[in-house]
Write an enzyme that holds these catalytic residues in place. Structure first.
Site, PDB file in Angstrom:
ATOM      1  N   TYR A 155      33.568  39.317  42.540  1.00 10.94           N
ATOM      2  CA  TYR A 155      34.780  39.518  41.716  1.00 10.94           C
ATOM      3  C   TYR A 155      34.812  40.944  41.197  1.00 10.94           C
ATOM      4  O   TYR A 155      35.832  41.636  41.307  1.00 10.94           O
ATOM      5  CB  TYR A 155      34.775  38.523  40.549  1.00 10.94           C
ATOM      6  CG  TYR A 155      35.933  38.736  39.572  1.00 10.94           C
ATOM      7  CD1 TYR A 155      37.214  38.309  39.894  1.00 10.94           C
ATOM      8  CD2 TYR A 155      35.733  39.363  38.335  1.00 10.94           C
ATOM      9  CE1 TYR A 155      38.280  38.510  39.013  1.00 10.94           C
ATOM     10  CE2 TYR A 155      36.785  39.564  37.461  1.00 10.94           C
ATOM     11  CZ  TYR A 155      38.059  39.130  37.796  1.00 10.94           C
ATOM     12  OH  TYR A 155      39.104  39.331  36.930  1.00 10.94           O
ATOM     13  N   THR A 190      43.142  31.760  29.785  1.00 13.67           N
ATOM     14  CA  THR A 190      43.981  31.205  30.863  1.00 13.67           C
ATOM     15  C   THR A 190      43.116  30.168  31.577  1.00 13.67           C
ATOM     16  O   THR A 190      41.982  29.906  31.152  1.00 13.67           O
ATOM     17  CB  THR A 190      44.362  32.298  31.890  1.00 13.67           C
ATOM     18  OG1 THR A 190      43.162  32.727  32.542  1.00 13.67           O
ATOM     19  CG2 THR A 190      45.053  33.490  31.248  1.00 13.67           C
TER      20      THR A 190
HETATM   21  N1  LIG Z   1      41.871  35.635  32.317  1.00 16.35           N
HETATM   22  C1  LIG Z   1      41.062  36.682  32.163  1.00 16.35           C
HETATM   23  O1  LIG Z   1      40.150  36.677  31.334  1.00 16.35           O
HETATM   24  C2  LIG Z   1      41.293  37.927  32.992  1.00 16.35           C
HETATM   25  C3  LIG Z   1      40.657  39.111  32.579  1.00 16.35           C
HETATM   26  C4  LIG Z   1      40.841  40.275  33.322  1.00 16.35           C
HETATM   27  C5  LIG Z   1      41.646  40.244  34.452  1.00 16.35           C
HETATM   28  N2  LIG Z   1      42.250  39.090  34.831  1.00 16.35           N
HETATM   29  C6  LIG Z   1      43.081  39.136  36.036  1.00 16.35           C
HETATM   30  O2  LIG Z   1      44.398  38.775  35.709  1.00 16.35           O
HETATM   31  C7  LIG Z   1      45.019  38.129  36.827  1.00 16.35           C
HETATM   32  C8  LIG Z   1      45.565  36.778  36.386  1.00 16.35           C
HETATM   33  O3  LIG Z   1      44.481  36.024  35.888  1.00 16.35           O
HETATM   34  P1  LIG Z   1      44.696  34.647  35.111  1.00 16.35           P
HETATM   35  O4  LIG Z   1      43.501  34.476  34.263  1.00 16.35           O
HETATM   36  O5  LIG Z   1      46.050  34.584  34.524  1.00 16.35           O
HETATM   37  O6  LIG Z   1      44.548  33.646  36.340  1.00 16.35           O
HETATM   38  P2  LIG Z   1      45.045  32.155  36.561  1.00 16.35           P
HETATM   39  O7  LIG Z   1      45.523  31.516  35.310  1.00 16.35           O
HETATM   40  O8  LIG Z   1      43.966  31.522  37.349  1.00 16.35           O
HETATM   41  O9  LIG Z   1      46.329  32.376  37.515  1.00 16.35           O
HETATM   42  C9  LIG Z   1      46.179  33.026  38.736  1.00 16.35           C
HETATM   43  C10 LIG Z   1      47.540  33.215  39.367  1.00 16.35           C
HETATM   44  O10 LIG Z   1      47.348  33.879  40.631  1.00 16.35           O
HETATM   45  C11 LIG Z   1      47.914  33.091  41.664  1.00 16.35           C
HETATM   46  N3  LIG Z   1      47.171  33.205  42.905  1.00 16.35           N
HETATM   47  C12 LIG Z   1      45.836  33.047  43.097  1.00 16.35           C
HETATM   48  N4  LIG Z   1      45.543  33.207  44.385  1.00 16.35           N
HETATM   49  C13 LIG Z   1      46.700  33.482  45.027  1.00 16.35           C
HETATM   50  C14 LIG Z   1      47.051  33.713  46.381  1.00 16.35           C
HETATM   51  N5  LIG Z   1      46.129  33.703  47.344  1.00 16.35           N
HETATM   52  N6  LIG Z   1      48.349  33.948  46.680  1.00 16.35           N
HETATM   53  C15 LIG Z   1      49.295  33.940  45.719  1.00 16.35           C
HETATM   54  N7  LIG Z   1      49.026  33.725  44.428  1.00 16.35           N
HETATM   55  C16 LIG Z   1      47.749  33.485  44.089  1.00 16.35           C
HETATM   56  C17 LIG Z   1      47.845  31.663  41.131  1.00 16.35           C
HETATM   57  O11 LIG Z   1      48.763  30.861  41.839  1.00 16.35           O
HETATM   58  P3  LIG Z   1      48.590  29.252  41.929  1.00 16.35           P
HETATM   59  O12 LIG Z   1      48.981  28.698  40.602  1.00 16.35           O
HETATM   60  O13 LIG Z   1      49.563  28.913  42.979  1.00 16.35           O
HETATM   61  O14 LIG Z   1      47.164  28.997  42.271  1.00 16.35           O
HETATM   62  C18 LIG Z   1      48.224  31.891  39.674  1.00 16.35           C
HETATM   63  O15 LIG Z   1      49.612  32.044  39.543  1.00 16.35           O
HETATM   64  C19 LIG Z   1      43.944  38.031  37.904  1.00 16.35           C
HETATM   65  O16 LIG Z   1      44.090  39.083  38.821  1.00 16.35           O
HETATM   66  C20 LIG Z   1      42.655  38.152  37.115  1.00 16.35           C
HETATM   67  O17 LIG Z   1      41.595  38.670  37.879  1.00 16.35           O
HETATM   68  C21 LIG Z   1      42.097  37.933  34.127  1.00 16.35           C
END
Ligand SMILES: NC(=O)c1ccc[n+]([C@@H]2O[C@H](COP(=O)([O-])OP(=O)(O)OC[C@H]3O[C@@H](n4cnc5c(N)ncnc54)[C@H](OP(=O)(O)O)[C@@H]3O)[C@@H](O)[C@H]2O)c1
Length: 237
Positions: A155, A190
């Site tokens: 990751y 999330t």
């Molecule tokens: N949460 C944290 O602590 C955090 C911190 C730093 C960075 N981030 C980054 O922020 C972004 C969002 O994270 P989140 O925590 O909001 O994640 P999340 O709640 O798991 O949501 C992920 C989103 O990405 C979509 N997705 C995943 N794989 C995909 C694919 N192959 N094609 C199209 N869509 C896809 C999912 O769609 P489905 O619903 O259809 O699966 C969902 O809408 C990510 O890039 C993550 O690395 C998160």
């Protein structure tokens, strides 16, 4: 859809992507929403159509870890707008683990979902955006893009690479009038943190990230926020 108001958000069905989509819709942007799972995406679409009746919102499911599907996603976007004003490369998955113990293929799948998705979709839209000589691309990186940490593994590698992509794109797009912003959040509540007890408010809310992204869209054409680093008040976990 009117170009000056169209925002593309990937990973918009939930979490940070959904929060950003809602913030933009609340402020008058039309939306093109993408994620992988059709059911969850259409649920989010229905919810937003009810909440923001004044804006146009469309959604279509694509697996952005697949280069051909990502190309088709680019075509769908360009069939709805000649070029988006804002593009949020947010789709991603979080697979923790150590490099030396991770299963074969985890790095490839993390790179496909977290890096190639943004790389290919951006490339599909750039000819239209550069022709328009305006636009703003946000890449949702992570504090895992900045520093190694135990259990970061594939990751973290994918997020370092996404930040590298973002920085290179920023340099390239300077003469084209297109802004590029890397967003580097620490822990946000999330589904990636499912089961975490946040009753003490230890980690951030998705709306915190959305508020900063929206603020960055509001500057004059001559100002570009290059990095948004945002951490929980008590620091990283
Ligand atoms: N949460 C944290 O602590 C955090 C911190 C730093 C960075 N981030 C980054 O922020 C972004 C969002 O994270 P989140 O925590 O909001 O994640 P999340 O709640 O798991 O949501 C992920 C989103 O990405 C979509 N997705 C995943 N794989 C995909 C694919 N192959 N094609 C199209 N869509 C896809 C999912 O769609 P489905 O619903 O259809 O699966 C969902 O809408 C990510 O890039 C993550 O690395 C998160």
């Amino acid at each position: 859809m009117q170009n000056s108001r169209v925002a593309v958000v990937t990973g918009a069905s939930r979490g940070i992507g959904k929060a950003i989509a809602e913030k933009l819709a609340a402020n008058g942007f039309d939306l093109l929403l993408v994620s992988r799972n059709e059911f969850k995406l259409y649920q989010a679409l229905e919810e937003m159509l009810l909440k923001y009746p004044g804006v146009a919102i469309k959604a279509r499911a694509f697996d952005l870890s697949d280069a051909a599907a990502t190309k088709a996603c680019g075509d769908w976007i360009l069939s709805n707008t000649s070029a988006p004003a804002v593009m949020i490369n947010n789709a991603g998955t979080f697979l923790p683990g150590d490099i030396y113990k991770q299963e074969e293929g985890v790095l490839e799948s993390q790179l496909a979902t977290n890096l190639y998705s943004a790389y290919h979709l951006t490339r599909a839209l750039l000819p239209a955006m550069t022709a328009q000589k305006s636009g703003h691309i946000f890449n949702i990186c992570s504090i895992a893009s900045l520093r190694a940490y135990p259990n970061g593994g594939a990751y973290s590698i994918s997020k370092f690479a996404l930040y590298g992509f973002s920085q290179n794109l920023r340099e390239e797009m300077k003469p084209h009038g297109i802004k590029v912003t890397a967003v580097l959040p620490g822990a946000v509540l999330t589904d990636s943190w499912a089961g975490f007890d946040n009753s003490q408010g230890r980690i951030m809310e998705a709306a915190d990230i959305a508020n900063m992204v929206y603020a960055a869209t509001q500057l004059s054409p001559q100002a570009c926020v290059e990095d948004i680093i945002i951490r929980p008040q008590l620091g990283d976990l």
